[in-house]
Design a protein around this motif. Structure first.
Motif: not given
Ligand SMILES: NC(=O)CC(=O)C(=O)O
Length: 302
Positions: A60, A66, A132, A136, A173-174, A177, A199-200, A203, A238
């Motif tokens: 991503e 980012y 997307k 997020f 990414c998100h 979920r 992801f960070n 999470t 981030y």
């Molecule tokens: N970039 C994202 O969508 C980040 C994400 O989902 C996360 O949990 O960190």
């Protein structure tokens, strides 16, 4: 709103020109230098192709950091042909006759910004463009506050794409979920879910592995995630988790990176999907008489 409920039928048979192939996940170190990022990504894709990968996946937001504050200045007009990032992906895919799931880049279109993934075929053509769907947003006081929706507009289309290596469902990414998305992709015949991600640290530690394995075992298919590498020198709030992975249909980790830059190569063997679905036939065991998933987009199209 009149919505006629249509249940999701059994997954269609798997269709691919090849039953087994190598997939490469390029966990790239990203810098503020866009031209440098593009040249670097090209070199990593070339190396993956030389190592035998037929499908290469990028992270991503790989052509710039980012960071929501700076990201708009890196945006590209993909449909208008003003995208050096996508042009590079097309050139390298055509030169090496591979399929590329091109991570995502900030896309500018009609005055809006999208977080967009292009899938490129071995002829260099754009086969699909996924914007997307789920932006997020998180607010954990004292830990992390982040809101993509201040910068990006959400996409409106689900993306399942037929490629030389089979049918692939795309999420960013998100999007991972939201289990219904992966379930719909499975019902449309996807054998692989690709999630370019970032992801960070908050999470990532708790949820990254769990999310990928959940989507793989819920749907008995392959899941590939590809993240940028962690930049430990960055002063950005981030900090990226890394750990790009390939998960098999039984939840097994087939290949995984650490947090540094790396290209990991794994094998996708489509016969594993059939075997797992035969050994553990969730589809015939599921209780369609008690609950149903509705493919709203298809329903309105019909
Ligand atoms: N970039 C994202 O969508 C980040 C994400 O989902 C996360 O949990 O960190």
């Amino acid at each position: 709103m009149a919505l006629v409920s249509v249940s999701i039928g059994p997954a269609p048979p798997l269709q691919a020109k090849t039953n087994k192939y190598k997939i490469a996940l390029c966990q790239l170190q990203v810098t503020p230098d866009k031209d440098g990022n593009i040249a670097h990504a090209r070199a990593r894709i070339e190396a993956a192709a030389t190592a035998g990968a037929k499908l290469v996946v990028l992270p991503e937001i790989w052509n710039c950091p980012y960071a929501m504050e700076t990201l708009p200045s890196y945006a590209e007009d993909i449909d208008g042909g003003g995208s050096p990032s996508v042009s590079m992906l097309s050139e390298v895919a055509a030169a090496r006759k591979i399929t590329v799931v091109g991570g995502s880049i900030p896309e500018r279109s009609s005055g809006q910004l999208f977080n967009t993934c292009c899938v490129i075929g071995p002829g260099g053509e754009i086969k699909a463009k996924h914007r997307k769907l789920h932006l997020f947003g998180i607010d954990i006081p004292g830990d992390i506050t982040f809101r993509e929706s201040d910068t990006f507009t959400a996409g409106q289309e689900l993306t399942v794409v037929d490629t030389d290596v089979g049918r692939i469902g795309i999420g960013i990414c998100h999007d991972i979920r939201f289990p219904e998305l992966a379930m719909l992709y499975r019902s449309r015949g996807a054998h692989l879910m690709c999630y370019p991600s970032a992801f960070n640290m908050s999470t990532g530690k708790l949820l990254w592995d769990l999310m990928q394995k959940s989507r793989a075992v819920d749907n008995q298919l392959f899941v590939a995630t590809c993240s940028p590498a962690r930049d430990t020198n960055s002063h950005s709030e981030y900090m990226i988790w890394g750990h790009s992975s390939l998960i098999g249909p039984f939840g097994e980790v087939l290949a995984a990176a650490g947090h540094e830059e790396a290209t990991i190569i794994g094998e996708i063997d489509l016969s594993l999907i059939e075997a797992v679905r035969e050994h553990l036939p969730l589809e015939t065991q599921s209780r369609g008489d008690l609950y149903r998933l509705v493919d709203v987009q298809r329903e309105y199209a019909s």
